[in-house]
Write an enzyme that holds these catalytic residues in place. Structure first.
Site, PDB file in Angstrom:
ATOM      1  N   GLU A 175      -1.758   0.791   2.643  1.00 50.32           N
ATOM      2  CA  GLU A 175      -0.461   0.436   2.275  1.00 50.32           C
ATOM      3  C   GLU A 175      -0.845  -0.990   1.768  1.00 50.32           C
ATOM      4  OE1 GLU A 175       1.998   2.328   1.654  1.00 50.32           O
ATOM      5  OE2 GLU A 175       1.502   4.263   2.843  1.00 50.32           O
ATOM      6  N   ASN A 206       4.379  -9.050   8.602  1.00 54.56           N
ATOM      7  CA  ASN A 206       5.678  -9.059   8.021  1.00 54.56           C
ATOM      8  C   ASN A 206       6.645  -8.072   8.419  1.00 54.56           C
ATOM      9  OD1 ASN A 206       4.381  -6.879   6.520  1.00 54.56           O
ATOM     10  ND2 ASN A 206       5.415  -7.534   4.619  1.00 54.56           N
ATOM     11  N   CYS A 244       6.020  -6.431   0.922  1.00 55.54           N
ATOM     12  CA  CYS A 244       5.182  -5.781   0.125  1.00 55.54           C
ATOM     13  C   CYS A 244       5.899  -5.226  -1.087  1.00 55.54           C
ATOM     14  CB  CYS A 244       4.479  -4.624   0.650  1.00 55.54           C
ATOM     15  SG  CYS A 244       5.513  -3.675   1.521  1.00 55.54           S
TER      16      CYS A 244
END
Ligand code: NAP
Length: 472
Positions: free
Chosen positions: A247, A151, A281
């Site tokens: 993460e 992303n 995210c």
């Protein structure tokens, strides 16, 4: 266009290739080499050799190389943005924003390379500690395995490669299969910036093959991973004593209190929910609005969202485009359908045009519907009314995830209460949870991960503290 692995400072052909397709047009844009275990082994061996050189390289030289990488990104900004737009389907305006952040991330890494230091320790505070001088130093770990998602294919790679090199490590980078071109582009710039051969290796191929080898190999001292919770949890369970930074995902929420200025809040919520079609995210997935403001907020939010334009990511007009793959679009649609069957209403969007899912706003979503309690990672957001900010805090915390949360309020004591009580890695008062700049500490709690990025904090994760005690 046939691409090659970047190993030991050389571009090496693969034996097996897979086609790479653009998410929006479906067009074939490159042939990507698929590594087997032997290729990954060569990359690790080359990194291990380079790790000796990197460890001895003076800080000013590491800083100069990172500074040069940052400058080269600046010079080739447009080219970099077009690569992101093409392989990730990210609208070109948003892709340029990612490159501008990437330039800063390498710049921060260059600066932090010069201030990695320890402290003196007053050993004489302990009985028996007299007559000694002691200090700590931070040493590089050696070879770092970096595994990155699709992303933010330039900037999230920068968040791993930048601090790893700043601290004097060598890196084997495994980019997401959908976004290898951004990683190859970085390798080209790193080479041009004078990075020693082997200090950065780029190995493409399936997560299973390349990722498993990186996690299992004892020469890799740390895995720094950004991606989905399922893969991250699997890595951690196999990593043994390796350092692991994770993460991971989230279902981030923002709370809107009664006294806020909607004209300022609503555009930020539109950005937070729909930038890059929610494939962020810290994308806003849940909005809780106190009931006095609910109708006004919803109307303004729907009306602002309807102004967004969908289409080709390479067009200057485009605000949102296709999700990363048709399979992901299907999943998002199925989740919208599930919410509808459970009583939710669609206030806006909900349809696919070509390959593009429209920005979708849902109301009346029950807390255990997938679009509420799991990570949508698509252009879908729910807006629900609450009686109070306190109720909303409880709803935000009722989640497997805890990355960032936002609260809009002018009530200082409520803001401080939320800062205390929200169980997340970062609380954004008067902004959406989607706020991030690249030097701030960033990371999650619960299934959103462990460890922190943001250059200085990532350097801590990628170095070992050593104590030196000298007896006079
Ligand atoms: P993903 O499917 O988990 O993939 C991430 C990376 O892991 C890819 O390079 C993937 O390779 C690799 N991988 C897959 N299986 C593996 C295995 N068994 N062992 C080791 N590596 C493996 O995630 P994604 O779809 O690219 O990214 C979306 C997710 O990333 C979302 O959950 C999002 O929230 C999260 N994310 C978190 C942050 C953060 O900072 N907290 C930032 C961005 C994204 P392949 O591509 O070859 O499968």
């Amino acid at each position: 266009m046939k691409k090659a692995f970047y190993i030991a400072g050389e571009w090496r052909e693969g034996t097996v290739y897979a086609p790479l397709h653009a998410p929006y047009s479906g067009e074939r844009i490159a042939e990507i080499p698929q590594a087997d275990e032997r290729t990954v082994d060569q990359a690790i061996a080359s990194a291990q050799e380079a790790a000796y050189a990197m460890r001895r390289m003076p800080a000013h030289q590491r800083a100069a190389i990172l500074e040069k990488i940052s400058r080269l990104f600046e010079e080739r900004l447009e080219e970099a943005a077009r690569i992101i737009a093409l392989e990730a389907g990210k609208p070109i305006k948003t892709a340029r924003g990612e490159v501008i952040r990437t330039i800063q991330t390498y710049k921060f890494a260059a600066e932090e390379a010069k201030r990695i230091h320890g402290e003196t320790v007053p050993l004489d505070a302990a009985i028996g500690g007299e007559g000694r001088v002691a200090y700590t130093v931070r040493e590089p770990l050696g070879v770092i395995g970096a595994i990155t998602p699709f992303n933010f294919p330039m900037n999230l790679v920068a968040h791993k490669v930048g601090p790893a090199l700043a601290a004097g490590n060598a890196v084997v980078l495994k980019p997401a299969s959908q976004t290898p071109l951004s990683a190859f582009f970085l390798a080209e710039l790193a080479e041009a910036a004078g990075l020693p051969p082997g200090a950065l290796n780029v190995v493409t191929g399936s997560g299973g093959t390349v990722g498993d080898k990186l996690v299992a190999d004892p020469r890799i001292k740390a895995i720094t991973f950004t991606g989905s919770p399922a893969v991250g949890i699997g890595i951690r369970s196999r990593a043994g004593l390796k350092r692991v930074t994770l993460e991971l995902g989230s279902n981030s929420a923002v709370i809107v209190d009664r006294d806020v200025n909607l004209a300022a809040v609503v555009p930020r919520c539109v950005f937070g929910a729909f930038a890059y079609s929610g494939q962020v995210c810290i994308s806003v997935q849940r909005i809780y609005v106190v009931k006095e403001m609910y109708q006004a907020f919803l109307e303004a939010f729907v009306s602002e969202t309807r102004k967004l334009r969908g289409g080709d990511p390479l067009s200057e007009e485009t605000d949102y485009s296709a999700m990363i793959s048709p399979k992901e679009t299907e999943r998002a649609l199925a989740w919208i359908e599930e919410a509808k069957q459970r009583g939710a209403s669609v206030a806006c969007g909900g349809e696919v045009e070509g390959r593009v899912l429209q920005p979708t706003i849902l109301t009346g979503v029950p807390a255990d519907a997938k679009v509420s309690c799991q990570e949508v990672f698509g252009p879908v957001v729910l807006v629900n009314p609450v009686d109070s900010v306190e109720e909303a805090i409880a709803l935000v915390n009722d989640s497997r995830y805890g990355l960032q949360a936002g609260l809009y309020t002018n009530n200082l004591s409520l803001a401080l209460q939320a800062a205390d009580e929200l169980h997340v890695g970062g609380v954004m008062i008067n902004d959406v949870p989607t706020f991030r700049v690249d030097h701030m500490p960033y990371g999650g709690v619960k299934e959103s991960g462990m460890g922190r990025e943001g250059i200085r904090y990532a350097i801590e994760e990628l170095t070992e503290l050593k104590l030196v005690a000298i007896k006079r």
